[in-house]
Design an enzyme around this catalytic site. Structure first.
Site, mmCIF file in Angstrom:
data_model
loop_
_atom_site.group_PDB
_atom_site.id
_atom_site.type_symbol
_atom_site.label_atom_id
_atom_site.label_comp_id
_atom_site.label_asym_id
_atom_site.label_seq_id
_atom_site.Cartn_x
_atom_site.Cartn_y
_atom_site.Cartn_z
ATOM 1 C CG ASN A 1 -4.584 7.485 -5.316
ATOM 2 O OD1 ASN A 1 -3.553 6.818 -5.400
ATOM 3 N ND2 ASN A 1 -4.879 8.203 -4.247
ATOM 4 C CG HIS B 1 -2.064 0.956 1.091
ATOM 5 N ND1 HIS B 1 -3.211 0.868 1.821
ATOM 6 C CD2 HIS B 1 -2.215 2.047 0.301
ATOM 7 C CE1 HIS B 1 -4.022 1.861 1.498
ATOM 8 N NE2 HIS B 1 -3.440 2.599 0.586
ATOM 9 C CG PHE C 1 -7.884 13.019 3.811
ATOM 10 C CD1 PHE C 1 -8.181 12.871 5.146
ATOM 11 C CD2 PHE C 1 -8.858 13.536 2.966
ATOM 12 C CE1 PHE C 1 -9.435 13.217 5.644
ATOM 13 C CE2 PHE C 1 -10.110 13.894 3.445
ATOM 14 C CZ PHE C 1 -10.397 13.733 4.792
ATOM 15 N N GLY C 2 -3.444 12.274 4.252
ATOM 16 C CA GLY C 2 -2.346 11.350 3.958
ATOM 17 C C GLY C 2 -1.046 11.714 4.637
ATOM 18 C CG ASP D 1 -2.674 4.883 3.112
ATOM 19 O OD1 ASP D 1 -2.412 5.144 1.919
ATOM 20 O OD2 ASP D 1 -3.688 5.321 3.692
ATOM 21 C CG HIS E 1 -10.514 3.980 0.327
ATOM 22 N ND1 HIS E 1 -9.456 4.713 0.765
ATOM 23 C CD2 HIS E 1 -11.617 4.690 0.640
ATOM 24 C CE1 HIS E 1 -9.898 5.824 1.338
ATOM 25 N NE2 HIS E 1 -11.213 5.839 1.267
ATOM 26 C CG LEU F 1 6.138 5.111 -6.693
ATOM 27 C CD1 LEU F 1 6.910 5.181 -5.390
ATOM 28 C CD2 LEU F 1 6.369 3.767 -7.375
ATOM 29 N NE ARG F 2 0.728 11.079 -3.307
ATOM 30 C CZ ARG F 2 -0.455 10.781 -2.766
ATOM 31 N NH1 ARG F 2 -1.392 10.174 -3.474
ATOM 32 N NH2 ARG F 2 -0.709 11.093 -1.520
#
Lengths: 435, 343
Positions: free
Chosen positions: A96, A62, A327-328, A309, A181, A65-66
């Protein structure tokens, strides 16, 4: 003749149950020999691992890596460097991105990019629905052929139950796990933290625990109906743990992961931190009762493994109010040391190794998580004696968004190898540099 | 919560004032009023005493038709930045500034670069660079005032942040109750309405609890806070239970704009369960004073007849709103040369 010998480390191989002090020789990228004492070989590089642990490289299913499209948050290089520094040799990246990983061309492109640019193994989780919009299913077969190992719309939930049913049916055919999710978007809408006493005391819009649990309840029933493999990402609520326990007892093919931050922090900590946006993630840090249930679920096997995550964000995304911030949080570089620091009394070294390597690999059908003769020399060396303090300078991720900045941790990854090649080595004198 | 970290404004030379307009990377805290938690009991007492003095002089000056009441803040500029519509709060702040001789300027959010996508932080830095001496901020996001206070050197006064707090409203409410009943300690105050989404309720709960008032909150279950959010107060959906024996009943406006989802089916549904009318008050708390932060939705939260009764303090709340804000300005801007409040 060996390429490298790691001398006198405490080998922890959860797949075979080995926990003993050995010499480990590597040849052609694989474990070549393991023995209490291997003979000296001239002109062979040696690593003295006395007092250190030698573990299978960690597997994190999870990671954000963007890539593509969000290089201001993380790149393949910085994300892989963060993984290696955290002891990970294999990560699964989430879809995402911009554009999302929802078609075989972009999956294939990313796989090739990672092969060239990442020193650690990168696996790809592709989207369940086109554009992660929850409307139309992607082409699972083509995505698998392009290299995807799992399917998820992580970042958002799939709100349409019928669509999820069909996704599970098709995923079963293609033998791909669906990683959910779990979030009911209507219940969580507008929320920024766990809905409870702390959110109401401060007037922060809340995300109820039930926003997660109702979707888990729905999806374990759909998994039972379809026979598909269901994996619950980032479990945060006590009720979710209870539902998974029930589903497993019933024989449903469900697995679950928990993140270090949900095991360690609560909504009260968010308040104590003055609503620092680095304490904001989704699902949110929940009440103490939830946190205690997660620990219990991890210890009794209801929760299968630990995943980070890892969700990097650039400074601007967090340089605003808690409610408005993204978020994150990042997690690759602190995960193992955090769990070692806080759970050494409840989890044996072999348990820790299992939760970070063999369990995630086995659960999701990924390679790795084992370190016996003949296995690829994907491994990490951990020094349980070293204390260090998390600071921006110690991090390799492009982003710095973690609530653990300033925390002093017990134990540190000192070296990580992929196929026998060193992909991370803690610089000499790093202890001093972090003070 | 409040720390002294800069020279007092009244002693600052023009050079110092210039340098204060530069954006500061560090998170310096000045004298802000963001939350009721920023105030200790001594400071609350001092604010009330100051507000009393301001009100006395205001009334005298009004008779003499003399203005402004004072020039203690002359040469100072107070900027109001309202990201949400407001009538009474904004004008109470502006009146208060004018009464103290300060220039009150409005930063027109709708016509500024905010609409062009400027970040909140950049807007704040621009405002500080304009050279204001204090900022009154209203913002739809909870935590916006704290964020501004953390990033700006000039005093930040929270004029209402999202569903967070509205400290000057609570101060004027408590001040009004004390003025009418002569005390606060030992009284019972019942707040009726959408408690969970109300910054007025939140600040009042914090302030009144601190002052020894028994606080009860009541409303539809969809509008109540978690029972453990404020462990020392009564949280109930039973109007009769909440009203019985109350000294003051504070009705809140049902804020449709803050409710993304309908928390009640209709105005009638609200009124049936939690609307205040003469019959209910007569039955459960015949002597209770009635308050409302305004604007009132007549016939929803309060029956029209109640507004006209002697027990309704709504206009007195507005009047006291000016005095309280004068007191806040005086104490925050060190008008009398004393140290700003310490908490």
């Amino acid at each position: 003749m060996s390429d490298l010998i790691i001398r006198q480390g405490r080998l922890l191989d959860p797949a075979s149950g080995v926990d003993r002090r050995v010499d480990l020789a590597i040849r052609n990228g694989r474990v070549h020999a393991i023995a209490d004492r291997l003979p000296d070989e001239a002109a062979v590089e040696e690593i003295d691992a006395t007092g250190k642990w030698v573990l299978p490289g960690f597997v994190d299913p999870h990671v954000h890596l963007r890539t593509p499209g969000q290089a201001h948050k993380e790149t393949i290089e910085t994300g892989a460097a963060a993984a290696a520094a955290g002891g990970y040799t294999r990560i699964v990246c989430m879809p995402n991105t911009t554009p999302p990983l929802d078609n075989p061309i972009v999956v294939e492109w990313l796989r090739m990019q990672c092969e060239q640019r990442s020193p650690v193994h990168v696996e790809i989780a592709a989207a369940i629905t086109e554009g992660q919009q929850g409307q139309r299913l992607t082409d699972f077969g083509a995505l698998k052929e392009a290299g995807a190992v799992a399917l998820t719309d992580d970042g958002v939930g799939v709100s349409n139950a019928a669509l999820m049913r069909h996704a599970l049916e098709l995923a079963r055919h293609w033998d791909l796990p669906i990683m959910i999710h779990a979030e009911d978007p209507e219940l969580s809408d507008g929320g920024a933290m766990h809905a409870g006493a702390v959110s109401d005391r401060n007037g922060i819009p809340g995300i109820p625990a039930a926003a997660e649990a109702v979707m888990v309840a729905r999806d374990v029933l759909l998994a039972e109906m379809t026979g598909a493999r269901l994996h619950v990402l980032h479990v945060s609520a006590e009720t979710t743990v209870a539902l998974i326990r029930w589903a497993k007892a019933r024989g449903i093919r469900v697995s679950a992961e928990v993140s270090p931050h949900h095991l360690l922090l609560t909504d009260e900590d968010v308040e104590a931190a003055g609503f620092d946006p680095n304490w904001k993630m989704n699902p949110p840090l929940r009440a103490r009762r939830d946190r205690d249930a997660l620990i219990e679920g991890l210890l009794d096997g209801t929760i299968d493994f630990i995943a980070t995550d890892h969700a990097p964000h650039e400074r601007e995304s967090k340089e605003t109010t808690f409610v408005e911030a993204s978020f994150g949080i990042i997690g690759l570089e602190t995960a193992f040391a955090l769990i070692h620091t806080h759970f050494a009394d409840r989890l044996s070294p072999l348990d820790l190794a299992r939760l970070f390597s063999s369990a995630p690999a086995k659960t999701l059908g990924l390679p790795g998580g084992r370190l016996a003769v003949g296995d690829p020399a994907d491994l990490t060396i951990f020094d349980p004696a070293q204390r260090w303090t998390v600071s921006p300078q110690t991090l390799h991720s492009l982003s710095r968004n973690t609530p653990f900045l300033g925390r002093t941790l017990q134990g540190r990854i000192v070296r990580t190898l992929v196929a026998g090649r060193t992909v991370y080595a803690l610089p000499d004198g790093a202890e001093e540099a972090t003070q | 919560m409040v720390e002294m970290s800069m020279p007092t404004a009244s002693s600052a030379s023009p050079e110092t004032q210039m340098s204060r307009t530069a954006p500061h990377p560090s998170r310096m805290r000045t004298n802000d009023l963001v939350s009721i938690n920023d105030l200790d009991l001594d400071e609350i007492e001092a604010l009330f005493a100051e507000a009393e003095a301001c009100k006395r002089t205001l009334l005298q000056d009004r008779r003499r038709q003399a203005k402004p009441y004072s020039d203690v803040l002359s040469g100072r500029t107070i900027l109001t930045v309202f990201f949400e519509p407001s009538t009474r709060t904004m004008h109470a702040f502006r009146m208060a500034a004018a009464m103290l001789g300060a220039a009150a300027q409005d930063f027109p959010v709708e016509r500024s670069s905010v609409g062009k996508g400027e970040s909140f932080l950049d807007t704040l830095m621009t405002i500080q660079a304009l050279g204001a001496d204090a900022l009154v901020l209203r913002h739809p996001t909870t935590g916006a005032a704290r964020f501004a206070a953390d990033h700006l050197e000039i005093p930040v006064i929270n004029g209402g942040d999202g569903t967070g707090e509205h400290p000057t409203q609570a101060l004027l409410d408590a001040f009004t109750i004390r003025e009418c009943l002569g005390k606060l300690h030992g009284l019972t105050v019942t707040i009726v309405g959408d408690i969970r989404h109300s910054r007025v309720a939140r600040s009042n709960i914090l302030l009144l609890t601190k002052l020894g008032v028994e606080v009860r909150v009541v409303g539809p279950p969809t509008m109540l806070p978690h029972p453990q959010a404020f462990p020392d107060i009564m949280v109930t959906d039973d109007l009769a239970r909440a009203l019985r024996g109350a000294d003051v009943v504070m009705a809140l406006r049902i804020q449709a704009e803050r409710q993304k989802k309908p928390l009640i089916t209709s105005a009638q549904a609200y009124r049936r369960g939690w609307g205040l009318n003469a019959e209910r008050l007569q039955r459960f708390c015949p002597n209770a004073l009635i308050m409302h932060p305004g604007p009132v939705l007549r016939g929803v939260e309060l029956d029209a007849g109640l507004l006209e009764s002697d027990r309704a303090l709504i206009l007195r709340q507005v009047e006291n709103g000016v005095a309280i804000r004068m007191a806040v300005f005086k104490r925050l801007l060190n008008a009398d040369g004393r140290e700003a409040w310490q908490a």
